[in-house]
Design an enzyme around this catalytic site. Structure first.
Site, PDB file in Angstrom:
ATOM      1  CE  LYS A 180      -4.286  -1.727   2.054  1.00  0.00           C
ATOM      2  NZ  LYS A 180      -5.302  -1.523   3.093  1.00  0.00           N
TER       3      LYS A 180
ATOM      4  CG  ASN B 271      -7.655   1.087  -0.806  1.00  0.00           C
ATOM      5  OD1 ASN B 271      -7.784   2.132  -1.436  1.00  0.00           O
ATOM      6  ND2 ASN B 271      -8.671   0.454  -0.265  1.00  0.00           N
TER       7      ASN B 271
ATOM      8  CG  ASP C 113      -8.677   0.689   3.175  1.00  0.00           C
ATOM      9  OD1 ASP C 113      -9.429  -0.125   2.610  1.00  0.00           O
ATOM     10  OD2 ASP C 113      -7.456   0.484   3.332  1.00  0.00           O
TER      11      ASP C 113
ATOM     12  N   GLY D 247      -2.377   2.403  12.497  1.00  0.00           N
ATOM     13  CA  GLY D 247      -1.870   1.749  11.296  1.00  0.00           C
ATOM     14  C   GLY D 247      -2.569   2.288  10.054  1.00  0.00           C
TER      15      GLY D 247
ATOM     16  CG  ASN E 280      -1.068   2.931  17.976  1.00  0.00           C
ATOM     17  OD1 ASN E 280      -1.896   2.064  17.682  1.00  0.00           O
ATOM     18  ND2 ASN E 280       0.185   2.873  17.571  1.00  0.00           N
ATOM     19  NE  ARG E 281       0.936  -2.819  20.524  1.00  0.00           N
ATOM     20  CZ  ARG E 281       0.992  -3.968  19.873  1.00  0.00           C
ATOM     21  NH1 ARG E 281       0.663  -5.078  20.482  1.00  0.00           N
ATOM     22  NH2 ARG E 281       1.346  -4.024  18.614  1.00  0.00           N
TER      23      ARG E 281
ATOM     24  NE  ARG F  25       2.068   1.907  12.767  1.00  0.00           N
ATOM     25  CZ  ARG F  25       1.625   0.666  12.577  1.00  0.00           C
ATOM     26  NH1 ARG F  25       1.477  -0.166  13.588  1.00  0.00           N
ATOM     27  NH2 ARG F  25       1.333   0.241  11.374  1.00  0.00           N
TER      28      ARG F  25
HETATM   29  P1  NDP Z   1      -1.492  -2.210  10.582  1.00  0.00           P
HETATM   30  O1  NDP Z   1      -0.554  -3.335  10.806  1.00  0.00           O
HETATM   31  O2  NDP Z   1      -1.105  -1.072   9.706  1.00  0.00           O
HETATM   32  O3  NDP Z   1      -1.887  -1.587  12.036  1.00  0.00           O
HETATM   33  C1  NDP Z   1      -2.254  -2.422  13.100  1.00  0.00           C
HETATM   34  C2  NDP Z   1      -2.734  -1.568  14.290  1.00  0.00           C
HETATM   35  O4  NDP Z   1      -3.217  -2.464  15.310  1.00  0.00           O
HETATM   36  C3  NDP Z   1      -1.642  -0.713  14.928  1.00  0.00           C
HETATM   37  O5  NDP Z   1      -2.191   0.480  15.424  1.00  0.00           O
HETATM   38  C4  NDP Z   1      -1.185  -1.629  16.092  1.00  0.00           C
HETATM   39  O6  NDP Z   1      -0.623  -0.916  17.153  1.00  0.00           O
HETATM   40  C5  NDP Z   1      -2.518  -2.188  16.524  1.00  0.00           C
HETATM   41  N1  NDP Z   1      -2.392  -3.435  17.285  1.00  0.00           N
HETATM   42  C6  NDP Z   1      -2.060  -4.666  16.814  1.00  0.00           C
HETATM   43  N2  NDP Z   1      -2.063  -5.570  17.830  1.00  0.00           N
HETATM   44  C7  NDP Z   1      -2.386  -4.868  18.959  1.00  0.00           C
HETATM   45  C8  NDP Z   1      -2.563  -5.234  20.319  1.00  0.00           C
HETATM   46  N3  NDP Z   1      -2.388  -6.507  20.745  1.00  0.00           N
HETATM   47  N4  NDP Z   1      -2.943  -4.277  21.214  1.00  0.00           N
HETATM   48  C9  NDP Z   1      -3.131  -3.003  20.800  1.00  0.00           C
HETATM   49  N5  NDP Z   1      -2.966  -2.586  19.522  1.00  0.00           N
HETATM   50  C10 NDP Z   1      -2.607  -3.505  18.615  1.00  0.00           C
HETATM   51  O7  NDP Z   1      -2.837  -2.875  10.080  1.00  0.00           O
HETATM   52  P2  NDP Z   1      -4.038  -2.218   9.231  1.00  0.00           P
HETATM   53  O8  NDP Z   1      -4.295  -0.846   9.753  1.00  0.00           O
HETATM   54  O9  NDP Z   1      -3.783  -2.387   7.783  1.00  0.00           O
HETATM   55  O10 NDP Z   1      -5.244  -3.199   9.601  1.00  0.00           O
HETATM   56  C11 NDP Z   1      -5.845  -3.160  10.891  1.00  0.00           C
HETATM   57  C12 NDP Z   1      -7.126  -3.976  10.848  1.00  0.00           C
HETATM   58  O11 NDP Z   1      -8.034  -3.379   9.934  1.00  0.00           O
HETATM   59  C13 NDP Z   1      -6.943  -5.441  10.366  1.00  0.00           C
HETATM   60  O12 NDP Z   1      -7.723  -6.265  11.184  1.00  0.00           O
HETATM   61  C14 NDP Z   1      -7.498  -5.407   8.953  1.00  0.00           C
HETATM   62  O13 NDP Z   1      -8.058  -6.653   8.573  1.00  0.00           O
HETATM   63  C15 NDP Z   1      -8.597  -4.364   9.110  1.00  0.00           C
HETATM   64  N6  NDP Z   1      -8.993  -3.739   7.843  1.00  0.00           N
HETATM   65  C16 NDP Z   1     -10.312  -3.782   7.520  1.00  0.00           C
HETATM   66  C17 NDP Z   1     -10.760  -3.193   6.366  1.00  0.00           C
HETATM   67  C18 NDP Z   1     -12.206  -3.258   6.038  1.00  0.00           C
HETATM   68  O14 NDP Z   1     -12.567  -2.892   4.918  1.00  0.00           O
HETATM   69  N7  NDP Z   1     -13.075  -3.678   6.952  1.00  0.00           N
HETATM   70  C19 NDP Z   1      -9.836  -2.486   5.445  1.00  0.00           C
HETATM   71  C20 NDP Z   1      -8.472  -2.444   5.910  1.00  0.00           C
HETATM   72  C21 NDP Z   1      -8.074  -3.073   7.071  1.00  0.00           C
HETATM   73  P3  NDP Z   1       0.978  -0.656  17.229  1.00  0.00           P
HETATM   74  O15 NDP Z   1       1.277   0.512  16.346  1.00  0.00           O
HETATM   75  O16 NDP Z   1       1.195  -0.356  18.677  1.00  0.00           O
HETATM   76  O17 NDP Z   1       1.648  -1.921  16.785  1.00  0.00           O
END
Ligand code: NDP
Length: 286
Positions: free
Chosen positions: A69, A90, A105, A132, A154-155, A159
């Site tokens: 992306k 995307n 998105d 993210g 955010n954790r 970021r």
């Molecule tokens: P990224 O990897 O870019 O970001 C992940 C995010 O989740 C970060 O903020 C990360 O925090 C946080 N995170 C992950 N694990 C934990 C945890 N255990 N506790 C707290 N925070 C956590 O992923 P995306 O943004 O691309 O995707 C995120 C979700 O969105 C996915 O489930 C994906 O399937 C969904 N999605 C859904 C779409 C839809 O159309 N419905 C479209 C796009 C995505 P940190 O920075 O601290 O690691």
């Protein structure tokens, strides 16, 4: 009669379980279009060649998923204002041989919010979990749509902070960051809570973002971007408290609807797309 098919695709790695093509192909069939949607597995080192191939083969456009992306941006000819603000693409549409990067998105989320939850974010206060790609897209669209306030949790502190700094440069409104440590008590002035983290995603479908709804207002909308499972632990908790909810399937459907419209220039058959996606994911049609 023409036997020439128009092509669109998703480029990613992995792509085998990406369900977008199911709803796009259903939409093409319902609209009488001889179009195909292909799930194409492209490793990072082949992305540049793959984009050149898209141009050579005259693809009408394509989607990008993990891990492309952000990496695709230097290979495109232009970006929409939203894609620039979000810093990720995307969806690409081909316009007179030029590849234009978009991000649907956040727009998909916005449309789901308006059409399925009946809420316009203008003037609303949003609490957003995550920083993210999905979170950045949603944050940008909420602010562009006139949200009065946006609090990002955010954790990872760095970021989250850099996301908020970036948004503040480009958008007005009350934008803040809170490091997510321990249980987040959703404030009583929040109108919309969005989980844009991957917490709750299959196979850890029982996981729940560490939040409390004890102080939440009675009509707080609780939204989740996670679509597998469609009813996450967070949405179950909200339903138990009789709060309105919005699931990640709605966002997924509408990002596809917007993609269909960008590529074909036609109105998308939304109901067909929604039921094709729900069928593919084994979810009962609402
Ligand atoms: P990224 O990897 O870019 O970001 C992940 C995010 O989740 C970060 O903020 C990360 O925090 C946080 N995170 C992950 N694990 C934990 C945890 N255990 N506790 C707290 N925070 C956590 O992923 P995306 O943004 O691309 O995707 C995120 C979700 O969105 C996915 O489930 C994906 O399937 C969904 N999605 C859904 C779409 C839809 O159309 N419905 C479209 C796009 C995505 P940190 O920075 O601290 O690691």
């Amino acid at each position: 009669m023409s036997y020439k098919a128009e092509l669109v695709a998703v480029l990613g790695q992995p792509v085998a379980e990406n369900p977008t093509g199911v709803m796009q192909e259903a939409a093409f069939a319902a609209s009488g279009l001889n179009w195909r949607y292909l799930n194409l597995e492209v490793p990072p080192e082949q992305l540049a060649n793959a984009v050149t191939g898209m141009r050579a083969l005259g693809f009408k456009g394509f989607n990008l998923t993990i891990p492309h992306k952000v990496a695709v941006i230097p290979h495109l000819d232009a970006l929409s204002m939203e894609a620039q603000l979000i810093g990720a693409v995307n969806t690409v549409r081909c316009e007179n041989g030029r590849l234009i990067g978009e991000n649907t998105d956040g727009k998909g989320f916005l449309r789901a919010l308006r059409q399925d939850a009946g809420i316009d974010p203008a003037g609303k206060r949003v609490a957003l979990l995550g920083a993210g790609g999905a979170a950045r897209a949603i944050a940008a669209e909420m602010l562009l749509a006139g949200a009065a306030g946006l609090t990002v949790l955010n954790r990872g502190v760095e970021r989250g902070q850099s996301m908020v700094e970036h948004l503040k440069q480009a958008a007005s409104g009350d934008i803040g960051f809170i490091p997510w440590e321990g249980t987040f008590l959703v404030p009583s002035d929040a109108d919309i809570l969005v989980n844009a983290t991957s917490v709750g995603l299959y196979p850890r479908g029982n996981a729940m973002p560490d939040i409390s709804l004890a102080a939440a207002k009675q009509d707080l909308l609780v939204a989740d971007v996670v679509f597998n499972p469609p009813v996450t632990a967070l949405l179950k908790l909200a339903r138990d408290r009789a709060l309105p909810v919005l699931d990640g399937l709605s966002m997924l459907v509408y990002q596809g609807v917007i993609g269909f419209e960008l590529w074909t220039g036609r109105q998308a058959p939304e109901v067909v797309m929604k039921s094709a996606l729900r069928r593919a994911l084994g979810v009962a049609t609402a």
